[in-house]
Design a protein around this motif. Structure first.
Motif, PDB file in Angstrom:
ATOM      1  N   SER A  49      43.715  36.193 -19.364  1.00 28.93           N
ATOM      2  CA  SER A  49      43.431  36.362 -17.929  1.00 28.93           C
ATOM      3  C   SER A  49      44.456  35.619 -17.074  1.00 28.93           C
ATOM      4  O   SER A  49      44.877  36.119 -16.027  1.00 28.93           O
ATOM      5  CB  SER A  49      42.023  35.859 -17.600  1.00 28.93           C
ATOM      6  N   GLN A  94      37.964  41.334 -14.194  1.00 26.72           N
ATOM      7  CA  GLN A  94      36.625  41.237 -14.779  1.00 26.72           C
ATOM      8  C   GLN A  94      35.557  40.999 -13.728  1.00 26.72           C
ATOM      9  O   GLN A  94      34.443  41.489 -13.845  1.00 26.72           O
ATOM     10  CB  GLN A  94      36.585  40.081 -15.774  1.00 26.72           C
ATOM     11  N   ASP A 167      41.824  43.666 -16.653  1.00 23.76           N
ATOM     12  CA  ASP A 167      41.322  42.588 -17.508  1.00 23.76           C
ATOM     13  C   ASP A 167      40.004  43.028 -18.136  1.00 23.76           C
ATOM     14  O   ASP A 167      38.988  43.132 -17.448  1.00 23.76           O
ATOM     15  CB  ASP A 167      41.128  41.311 -16.685  1.00 23.76           C
ATOM     16  N   GLU A 168      40.031  43.314 -19.414  1.00 22.03           N
ATOM     17  CA  GLU A 168      38.864  43.763 -20.176  1.00 22.03           C
ATOM     18  C   GLU A 168      38.096  44.874 -19.449  1.00 22.03           C
ATOM     19  O   GLU A 168      36.923  44.718 -19.121  1.00 22.03           O
ATOM     20  CB  GLU A 168      37.970  42.564 -20.480  1.00 22.03           C
TER      21      GLU A 168
HETATM   22 MG    MG Z   1      39.862  36.436 -19.937  1.00 24.49          MG
END
Ligand code: MG
Ligand code: ADP
Length: 220
Positions: A49, A94, A167-168
């Motif tokens: 991140s 996220q 991010d994810e």
């Molecule tokens: Mg992360």
């Protein structure tokens, strides 16, 4: 080198928590060309991140530099960083990238307005594409996890960014939504975006052209 739209060179990022020094990034470099999809993998706490925040211009590295389509975004005044982000970078983090008080379609409109670009795809068409044609007036808090992820991706893609940073993106969604998100990302890639994704998902990482594995803030 032709086609390089994202260049990060020798990034360092440190945090100080009390007496402790945390080395979140130690000398990470990467380069993405237009139409490339790169997955950043590695255990929790490995710096994924932090890396994405630095290359997106949301955070500033303590060392090294980041350039987006040839223009430096690191250590630039916030005014410059905000302009570069709005014009050239699509961001799906996220924590979510939707303003809670705006309907989904107004989130897209705002992002498009901020970009200053003309001739962007109609927000309705973008929401149709992510399967949210029936939810355009919904407020973000009323969306399911999968819908919120697809809405966030529609916002990130709404300005036809040169660089897409996620991010994810499939971290909180079921398998059907993951499949939908992967095909949307592949389409953005085919349209020429350079895509950088942090993920724990083997099926998403499996779609990448390259994998950048981080371990303790460095490329493993
Ligand atoms: Mg992360
Ligand atoms: P990942 O996304 O791979 O889980 P992160 O980039 O979130 O990793 O974190 C990398 C390291 O930096 C971790 O040790 C984390 O605890 C630390 N870290 C991240 N953000 C901060 C912060 N704002 N303050 C202090 N430490 C942080």
């Amino acid at each position: 080198m032709s086609g390089v739209v994202l260049e990060a060179s020798d990034l360092y990022r440190f945090y100080h928590v009390g007496e402790e020094e945390i080395f979140a990034l130690r000398g990470v470099s990467l380069r993405l060309r237009s139409g490339e999809l790169v997955a950043v993998t590695g255990p929790s706490g490995s710096g994924k991140s932090t890396l994405l925040n630095c290359v997106a211009g949301l955070d500033d590295p303590d060392g090294g530099y980041v350039a987006i389509t040839g223009e430096r975004i690191s250590r630039a005044p916030e005014r410059v960083r905000a302009r570069l982000r709005a014009e050239r970078v699509g961001i799906m983090m996220q924590s979510g990238n939707l303003f809670p008080h705006l309907a989904v379609i107004d989130n897209l409109r705002l992002q498009q307005r901020l970009s200053g670009k003309k001739h962007l795809p109609a927000p309705e068409a973008l929401l149709d594409r992510v399967g949210l044609g029936h939810r355009v007036q919904a407020l973000p808090e009323t969306l399911s996890g999968g819908e919120a992820a697809r809405a966030g991706l529609a916002v990130a893609l709404s300005t036809l960014p040169s660089v897409l940073i996620c991010d994810e993106p499939t971290g909180e969604v079921d398998e059907a939504n993951e499949t939908a998100i992967i095909s949307l990302l592949k389409r953005a890639q085919a349209d020429g975006a350079a895509i950088l994704i942090a993920t724990h998902s083997p099926s998403l990482a499996g779609k990448a052209d390259r994998i950048l594995e981080l371990n303790d803030g460095a490329v493993a």
